[in-house]
Design a protein around this motif. Structure first.
Motif: not given
Length: 178
Positions: A114-116, A120-122, A149-150
Motif C-alpha cells: 500500500g502507499s505511504r 498511515i491512515a490504516l 506509524l504506518g
C-alpha cells in the motif's frame, strides 16, 4: 533588627544544645534478635518486615501477566479488533482504571504493501479502534493517545505473508516506554 537577629541565633544555639544523657537514649535496636513477644512487651507496635514485602512485581513487565502482552494483530487491510483480543483489552482497561495516573500510547502499524499515505491512515484507524474500545471499557480519554506509524516500524523485513502479519498490529506502550 541586629538585636533580634542575635537573640534568634542565641535561642537556636541553646535549643540545639543537648546533654549526652539524652543522646544516649536513642540507640539502635536489632529487631532481628528480638522476638515478637519481646516487642509486644516493650510496647512496640512495629512488626518486622521481610525484605521486598509489600512490593509487588510490576504486572506490566511480568511475562506471566496478561498485561505484558501489548500487541493486537489484524487481518490484511482490516482495522477491526478481533474477539480474541477482548480479554487482553479488558485487562489493560482494568489496569488503567485502577491506576489513573498511568498513560498509554497506542501505535498503529501496517505492513509495507500500500502507499505511504494509505498505511498511515490504516495505522491510525487501528490505533483509534483500540483507544475507543478502551474508553468504552471505562478508561479516561486523557489516559490514552493514539498515533499511526504506518509502515515505519516493522517487526519483520521479509516480503512474506508470515512477516506481513507481524507488521499489521497495534502496540500498547505505557508511560516511560516511548
Amino acid at each position: 533588627m541586629r538585636k533580634l537577629f542575635a537573640f534568634v541565633a542565641v535561642a537556636l544555639l541553646a535549643a540545639c544544645a543537648g546533654t549526652p544523657e539524652m543522646e544516649s537514649k536513642a540507640g539502635v535496636e536489632d529487631r532481628a534478635a528480638t522476638s515478637a513477644a519481646g516487642d509486644r512487651q516493650a510496647g512496640s507496635a512495629v512488626t518486622p518486615v521481610a525484605p521486598n514485602a509489600g512490593q509487588q512485581a510490576n504486572p506490566l513487565k511480568d511475562p506471566g501477566s496478561i498485561l505484558s502482552k501489548r500487541s493486537i494483530f489484524y487481518d490484511y487491510d482490516k482495522y477491526d479488533v478481533k474477539d480474541e483480543y477482548k480479554p487482553l483489552l479488558q485487562a489493560h482497561a482494568r489496569y488503567l482504571a485502577q491506576n489513573p495516573g498511568a498513560k498509554m500510547l497506542v501505535q498503529g502499524n501496517a505492513d509495507e504493501r500500500g502507499s505511504r499515505e494509505y498505511n498511515i491512515a490504516l495505522g491510525q484507524k487501528r490505533a483509534d479502534g483500540v483507544k475507543k474500545i478502551l474508553q468504552l471499557m471505562g478508561v479516561k480519554e486523557s489516559q490514552v493517545e493514539s498515533v499511526s506509524l504506518g509502515e515505519e516500524k516493522p517487526r519483520c523485513a521479509e516480503a512474506t505473508e508470515e512477516c506481513y502479519s507481524k507488521n499489521r498490529r497495534s502496540d500498547m506502550l505505557y508511560g516511560g516506554e516511548y
